[in-house]
Design a protein around this motif. Structure first.
Motif, PDB file in Angstrom:
ATOM      1  N   ASN A   8       0.862  -1.092   0.204  1.00 43.34           N
ATOM      2  CA  ASN A   8      -0.139  -0.012   0.142  1.00 43.34           C
ATOM      3  C   ASN A   8       1.004   1.389   0.075  1.00 43.34           C
ATOM      4  O   ASN A   8       0.455   2.238  -0.503  1.00 43.34           O
ATOM      5  N   HIS A   9       2.059   1.242   0.865  1.00 52.02           N
ATOM      6  CA  HIS A   9       2.735   2.271   0.660  1.00 52.02           C
ATOM      7  C   HIS A   9       3.467   2.779  -0.526  1.00 52.02           C
ATOM      8  O   HIS A   9       3.617   3.737  -1.050  1.00 52.02           O
ATOM      9  N   GLU A  10       3.695   1.672  -1.276  1.00 56.34           N
ATOM     10  CA  GLU A  10       4.394   1.901  -2.589  1.00 56.34           C
ATOM     11  C   GLU A  10       3.396   2.263  -3.661  1.00 56.34           C
ATOM     12  O   GLU A  10       3.716   3.054  -4.542  1.00 56.34           O
ATOM     13  N   ILE A  11       2.129   1.794  -3.498  1.00 56.60           N
ATOM     14  CA  ILE A  11       1.235   2.367  -4.406  1.00 56.60           C
ATOM     15  C   ILE A  11       0.796   3.977  -4.013  1.00 56.60           C
ATOM     16  O   ILE A  11       0.606   4.759  -4.918  1.00 56.60           O
ATOM     17  N   ASN A  12       0.689   4.166  -2.694  1.00 56.73           N
ATOM     18  CA  ASN A  12       0.540   5.621  -2.396  1.00 56.73           C
ATOM     19  C   ASN A  12       1.747   6.401  -2.083  1.00 56.73           C
ATOM     20  O   ASN A  12       1.706   7.083  -1.121  1.00 56.73           O
ATOM     21  N   ASN A  13       2.564   6.373  -3.058  1.00 57.23           N
ATOM     22  CA  ASN A  13       3.729   7.098  -2.932  1.00 57.23           C
ATOM     23  C   ASN A  13       3.612   8.519  -3.434  1.00 57.23           C
ATOM     24  O   ASN A  13       3.722   8.846  -4.729  1.00 57.23           O
ATOM     25  N   PRO A  64      12.668  12.148   5.989  1.00 52.93           N
ATOM     26  CA  PRO A  64      11.949  10.763   5.621  1.00 52.93           C
ATOM     27  C   PRO A  64      10.875  10.535   6.414  1.00 52.93           C
ATOM     28  O   PRO A  64       9.825   9.707   5.689  1.00 52.93           O
ATOM     29  N   ALA A  65      10.567  10.639   7.577  1.00 47.83           N
ATOM     30  CA  ALA A  65       9.323  10.824   8.285  1.00 47.83           C
ATOM     31  C   ALA A  65       8.248  11.561   7.639  1.00 47.83           C
ATOM     32  O   ALA A  65       6.969  11.246   7.787  1.00 47.83           O
ATOM     33  N   LEU A  66       8.694  12.849   7.141  1.00 44.43           N
ATOM     34  CA  LEU A  66       7.646  13.875   6.759  1.00 44.43           C
ATOM     35  C   LEU A  66       6.991  13.253   5.635  1.00 44.43           C
ATOM     36  O   LEU A  66       5.957  13.316   5.224  1.00 44.43           O
ATOM     37  N   ASP A  67       8.085  12.502   4.684  1.00 41.90           N
ATOM     38  CA  ASP A  67       7.673  11.937   3.449  1.00 41.90           C
ATOM     39  C   ASP A  67       6.845  10.681   3.738  1.00 41.90           C
ATOM     40  O   ASP A  67       5.585  10.667   2.857  1.00 41.90           O
ATOM     41  N   ARG A  68       6.942  10.019   4.600  1.00 43.02           N
ATOM     42  CA  ARG A  68       5.856   8.825   5.106  1.00 43.02           C
ATOM     43  C   ARG A  68       4.615   9.269   5.518  1.00 43.02           C
ATOM     44  O   ARG A  68       3.614   8.721   4.844  1.00 43.02           O
ATOM     45  N   GLU A  69       4.715  10.358   6.346  1.00 40.98           N
ATOM     46  CA  GLU A  69       3.229  10.657   6.817  1.00 40.98           C
ATOM     47  C   GLU A  69       2.605  11.479   5.664  1.00 40.98           C
ATOM     48  O   GLU A  69       1.387  11.234   5.759  1.00 40.98           O
TER      49      GLU A  69
END
Length: 140
Positions: A8-13, A64-69
């Protein structure tokens, strides 16, 4: 992170770390914070020059954390966040980002009024991620 969450993370990049780090170079003005959907701290960074440079340096490690969020918070789709942010940042007073979002009427208004006398550009710095996410949800 299990396999399903990873997929899901890869799809929602939705956002790019590379773009985040490029904007971080101007981060003492809050550019990367606006990009990642943090308009309040983006404004604070703008008026305090990145909390006098201290917050700006700390953000080097927080990207990296801001990007993930941001990837979890905003909806991916046909409209690209990074392209829209580049258009807003460099051509916002001409409304090019609004044309990209399919908002022709306000794009023309921005074109004729210098981004609605810069107030519209400021509004878009606060809301662009949500505008794109809504546009992607409508299409998807």
């Amino acid at each position: 992170m299990n396999v399903q969450n990873l997929a899901n993370h890869e799809i929602n990049n939705t956002h790019s770390k590379i773009m985040g780090y490029l904007l971080w170079l101007f981060g003492f003005l809050g550019a990367h914070r606006f990009y990642y959907g943090k308009p309040i701290t983006g404004t604070l960074w703008f008026f305090t020059f990145g909390l006098l440079g201290i917050g700006w340096l700390i953000d080097l490690f927080l990207i990296p954390a801001l990007d993930r969020e941001a990837d979890l918070r905003f909806r991916s789709g046909q409209t690209d966040y990074s392209l829209a942010w580049v258009l807003l940042t460099f051509l916002g007073i001409f409304g090019i980002h609004r044309f990209y979002l399919g908002k022709w009427f306000t794009g023309i208004i921005y074109l004729l009024t210098g981004g609605l006398f810069l107030i519209g550009v400021l509004y878009d710095f606060w809301t662009l991620n949500d505008q794109i996410s809504l546009k992607n949800a409508e299409r998807g």
